[in-house]
Design a protein around this motif. Structure first.
Motif, PDB file in Angstrom:
ATOM      1  N   ALA A 101       1.075  -1.397  -0.344  1.00  0.00           N
ATOM      2  CA  ALA A 101      -0.073  -0.204   0.241  1.00  0.00           C
ATOM      3  C   ALA A 101       0.913   0.838  -0.118  1.00  0.00           C
ATOM      4  CB  ALA A 101      -0.662  -0.292   1.346  1.00  0.00           C
ATOM      5  N   PHE A 102       0.812   2.025  -1.398  1.00  0.00           N
ATOM      6  CA  PHE A 102       1.475   3.166  -1.391  1.00  0.00           C
ATOM      7  C   PHE A 102       0.447   4.622  -0.590  1.00  0.00           C
ATOM      8  CE2 PHE A 102       1.835   7.411  -4.159  1.00  0.00           C
ATOM      9  CZ  PHE A 102       3.325   7.635  -3.045  1.00  0.00           C
ATOM     10  N   LEU A 103       1.837   4.572   0.352  1.00  0.00           N
ATOM     11  CA  LEU A 103       0.587   6.537   1.116  1.00  0.00           C
ATOM     12  C   LEU A 103       1.799   7.599   1.254  1.00  0.00           C
ATOM     13  CD1 LEU A 103      -1.122   5.211   4.615  1.00  0.00           C
ATOM     14  CD2 LEU A 103      -1.872   5.175   2.784  1.00  0.00           C
ATOM     15  N   CYS A 104       1.385   8.670   0.966  1.00  0.00           N
ATOM     16  CA  CYS A 104       2.749  10.538   1.082  1.00  0.00           C
ATOM     17  C   CYS A 104       3.029  10.117   1.369  1.00  0.00           C
ATOM     18  CB  CYS A 104       1.582  11.357   0.783  1.00  0.00           C
ATOM     19  SG  CYS A 104       0.286  11.308  -1.244  1.00  0.00           S
ATOM     20  N   GLY A 105       2.761  10.056   3.256  1.00  0.00           N
ATOM     21  CA  GLY A 105       3.899  10.448   4.012  1.00  0.00           C
ATOM     22  C   GLY A 105       3.710  11.904   4.659  1.00  0.00           C
ATOM     23  N   PRO A 106       4.757  12.671   4.741  1.00  0.00           N
ATOM     24  CA  PRO A 106       5.606  11.841   5.947  1.00  0.00           C
ATOM     25  C   PRO A 106       5.901  11.313   7.029  1.00  0.00           C
ATOM     26  CG  PRO A 106       5.981  13.775   6.657  1.00  0.00           C
ATOM     27  CD  PRO A 106       5.138  13.279   4.989  1.00  0.00           C
ATOM     28  N   THR A 107       4.044  10.923   7.304  1.00  0.00           N
ATOM     29  CA  THR A 107       4.093  10.185   8.955  1.00  0.00           C
ATOM     30  C   THR A 107       3.390   9.241   9.002  1.00  0.00           C
ATOM     31  OG1 THR A 107       1.408  11.107   8.463  1.00  0.00           O
ATOM     32  CG2 THR A 107       2.721  12.457   9.642  1.00  0.00           C
ATOM     33  N   TYR A 108       3.780   8.439   9.213  1.00  0.00           N
ATOM     34  CA  TYR A 108       3.706   6.845   9.741  1.00  0.00           C
ATOM     35  C   TYR A 108       2.015   6.761   9.654  1.00  0.00           C
ATOM     36  CZ  TYR A 108       8.779   6.023   9.805  1.00  0.00           C
ATOM     37  OH  TYR A 108      10.014   5.579   9.763  1.00  0.00           O
TER      38      TYR A 108
ATOM     39  N   ARG B 251      -4.317  -3.201   6.217  1.00  0.00           N
ATOM     40  CA  ARG B 251      -5.463  -4.271   6.306  1.00  0.00           C
ATOM     41  C   ARG B 251      -6.180  -4.824   5.795  1.00  0.00           C
ATOM     42  NH1 ARG B 251      -2.641  -8.562   5.033  1.00  0.00           N
ATOM     43  NH2 ARG B 251      -3.435 -10.619   6.431  1.00  0.00           N
ATOM     44  N   GLN B 252      -7.336  -4.566   6.406  1.00  0.00           N
ATOM     45  CA  GLN B 252      -8.868  -4.994   5.494  1.00  0.00           C
ATOM     46  C   GLN B 252      -9.229  -4.968   4.378  1.00  0.00           C
ATOM     47  OE1 GLN B 252     -11.796  -2.595   8.690  1.00  0.00           O
ATOM     48  NE2 GLN B 252     -11.756  -4.538   9.409  1.00  0.00           N
ATOM     49  N   PHE B 253      -8.270  -3.419   3.613  1.00  0.00           N
ATOM     50  CA  PHE B 253      -8.260  -3.419   2.151  1.00  0.00           C
ATOM     51  C   PHE B 253      -7.244  -4.718   1.465  1.00  0.00           C
ATOM     52  CE2 PHE B 253      -9.658   0.730   1.981  1.00  0.00           C
ATOM     53  CZ  PHE B 253     -10.401   0.870   2.305  1.00  0.00           C
ATOM     54  N   GLY B 254      -6.094  -5.531   2.224  1.00  0.00           N
ATOM     55  CA  GLY B 254      -6.002  -6.770   1.980  1.00  0.00           C
ATOM     56  C   GLY B 254      -4.352  -6.325   1.220  1.00  0.00           C
ATOM     57  N   ALA B 255      -3.448  -4.897   2.014  1.00  0.00           N
ATOM     58  CA  ALA B 255      -2.613  -4.717   2.076  1.00  0.00           C
ATOM     59  C   ALA B 255      -1.625  -5.529   3.546  1.00  0.00           C
ATOM     60  CB  ALA B 255      -2.301  -3.511   2.384  1.00  0.00           C
ATOM     61  N   ASP B 256       0.015  -6.253   3.010  1.00  0.00           N
ATOM     62  CA  ASP B 256       0.221  -6.626   3.850  1.00  0.00           C
ATOM     63  C   ASP B 256       1.741  -5.495   4.183  1.00  0.00           C
ATOM     64  OD1 ASP B 256      -0.246  -9.835   3.420  1.00  0.00           O
ATOM     65  OD2 ASP B 256      -0.314  -8.710   0.958  1.00  0.00           O
ATOM     66  N   VAL B 257       1.979  -4.876   3.572  1.00  0.00           N
ATOM     67  CA  VAL B 257       2.774  -3.713   2.974  1.00  0.00           C
ATOM     68  C   VAL B 257       2.407  -2.729   3.215  1.00  0.00           C
ATOM     69  CG1 VAL B 257       4.912  -5.631   3.902  1.00  0.00           C
ATOM     70  CG2 VAL B 257       4.923  -4.603   2.010  1.00  0.00           C
ATOM     71  N   VAL B 258       2.969  -1.544   3.935  1.00  0.00           N
ATOM     72  CA  VAL B 258       2.601  -0.167   3.827  1.00  0.00           C
ATOM     73  C   VAL B 258       4.052   0.359   4.208  1.00  0.00           C
ATOM     74  CG1 VAL B 258       2.460   0.639   6.144  1.00  0.00           C
ATOM     75  CG2 VAL B 258       1.480   1.795   4.107  1.00  0.00           C
ATOM     76  N   GLY B 259       4.044   1.662   2.757  1.00  0.00           N
ATOM     77  CA  GLY B 259       5.604   2.596   2.316  1.00  0.00           C
ATOM     78  C   GLY B 259       4.927   3.600   1.799  1.00  0.00           C
ATOM     79  N   MET B 260       5.705   4.663   1.564  1.00  0.00           N
ATOM     80  CA  MET B 260       5.636   5.584   1.323  1.00  0.00           C
ATOM     81  C   MET B 260       6.497   5.837  -0.566  1.00  0.00           C
ATOM     82  SD  MET B 260       6.704   7.794   4.774  1.00  0.00           S
ATOM     83  CE  MET B 260       5.758   6.852   6.181  1.00  0.00           C
ATOM     84  N   SER B 261       6.630   5.174  -0.993  1.00  0.00           N
ATOM     85  CA  SER B 261       7.346   5.205  -2.607  1.00  0.00           C
ATOM     86  C   SER B 261       7.181   4.222  -3.367  1.00  0.00           C
ATOM     87  CB  SER B 261       9.159   4.795  -2.051  1.00  0.00           C
ATOM     88  OG  SER B 261       9.143   3.756  -1.266  1.00  0.00           O
TER      89      SER B 261
END
Length: 340
Positions: free
Chosen positions: A231-238, A248-258
């Motif tokens: 899952a890609f989020l803009c960040g920079p906050t965690y 997680r409910q959407f089906g993402a296993d990991v999340v990051g900013m890039s």
């Protein structure tokens, strides 16, 4: 007063239309210049490279804490600081050295380009700049992009230090229009409507699993290799607890900013894509404790603060985990690229 109200309303309408036109004009200009600027940058690099290094076939993006991948290349190499390359965005994040390395990998001398560090959307760069390096890679003749990153683990089966071979993604900012292909299509790179159901090359993923088994047989360790959704989020906050739970409910296993903008752009350019995430922390998804919970009664302010901070992510942890797992990631990348 009524006349003034109408005049003010008309002024605001004209101003809004003007800004809309200028924004659209800027998007058009950025899109029309992207191929020209990428070509200009590629020409500069070729002019300053020996012939044997000027046509890389594989590009490797080194994520947070994974700059050690630069050690996997052979002795002959040429380096460029991002700040010295025309049109190139400069990375400002700790753990991103900000340099291009042209070299070869393995006994077959596979020509490679390493991007040690990347530009992030949260640094204030536009999506055009975040993906500029990817387009330069295309102009240079790169056929395969191997993208690495440090990511937070959402899947409860993942442990810190595990490696995840990505097989899909959720482009959350893209849902809101922050998309790396927004604006007029650049025909020199690809089609207007790019399919992404095949974004993560299956044959490359098969090669990763085969290679990992061989490496584990040679040097047994407890680190695990998974496949999963990023899952890609803009960040920079965690992520907040609620955001982590939602992802997680959407089906993402990991999340990051890039990573996702680069992958979308690489696929638009017709490149094959392989992406590896290093799980550097476990995302907290349990709801926060209520302020009137009995367990909090009688605790000191320091104890209350520690209660809330359990499992909280920080960038230093990300970099430290990257150091600890670097050797296994480096070995995997070296073995995979050597076979391309």
């Amino acid at each position: 007063m009524e006349i003034l109200h109408h005049v003010a309303s008309l002024y605001h309408s004209i101003t809004h239309l003007r800004h809309s036109f200028l924004d659209a004009h800027d998007d058009t200009m950025a899109a029309s210049n992207a191929f020209h600027l990428a070509t200009e940058t590629a020409d500069f690099l070729r002019a300053n490279l020996p012939e044997q290094l000027a046509r890389p076939r594989v590009a490797i993006v080194c994520g947070s804490g994974l700059g050690g991948l630069a050690k996997t290349v052979n002795a002959e190499r040429e380096e460029f600081e991002y700040k010295d390359v025309p049109n190139f965005p400069v990375s400002t994040v700790a753990g991103h050295a900000g340099k291009l390395i042209f070299s070869t990998i393995g006994q077959k001398n596979v020509p490679v380009l390493l991007l040690v560090g990347r530009a992030h959307f949260y640094e204030g760069y536009s999506m055009d700049m975040v993906t500029f390096a990817t387009r330069v890679c295309k102009v240079l003749g790169v056929e395969t992009m191997l993208v690495t990153n440090a990511a937070g683990g959402l899947n409860p089966d993942y442990a810190v230090g595990d490696i995840v071979c990505l097989n899909d993604h959720l482009n959350i900012p893209g849902f809101a229009g922050f998309h790396s292909l927004r604006g007029p299509n650049i025909e020199e790179f690809g089609v207007r409507f790019q399919p992404l159901s095949d974004a993560y090359d299956l044959s490359l993923r098969m090669l990763v699993h085969k290679t990992w088994k061989e490496l584990k047989a040679q040097s047994p360790n407890e680190r695990r290799l998974h496949e999963g959704v990023y899952a890609f989020l803009c960040g920079p906050t965690y992520e907040t607890r609620a955001e982590g739970k939602m992802l997680r409910q959407f089906g993402a296993d990991v999340v990051g900013m890039s990573t996702v903008p680069e992958i979308v752009t690489a696929r638009h350019c017709g490149m094959r894509v392989l992406a590896l995430s290093l799980v550097t922390n476990n995302v907290v998804v349990e709801p926060t404790i209520r302020g009137d919970h009995p367990d909090l009664q009688g605790l000191s302010p320091a104890e209350v603060d520690a209660y809330l901070k359990r499992g909280m992510a920080n960038h230093e942890e990300v970099l430290e985990t990257g150091k600890q797992a670097a050797l296994d990631v480096e070995s995997l990348v070296l073995a995979v690229v050597s076979q391309l």
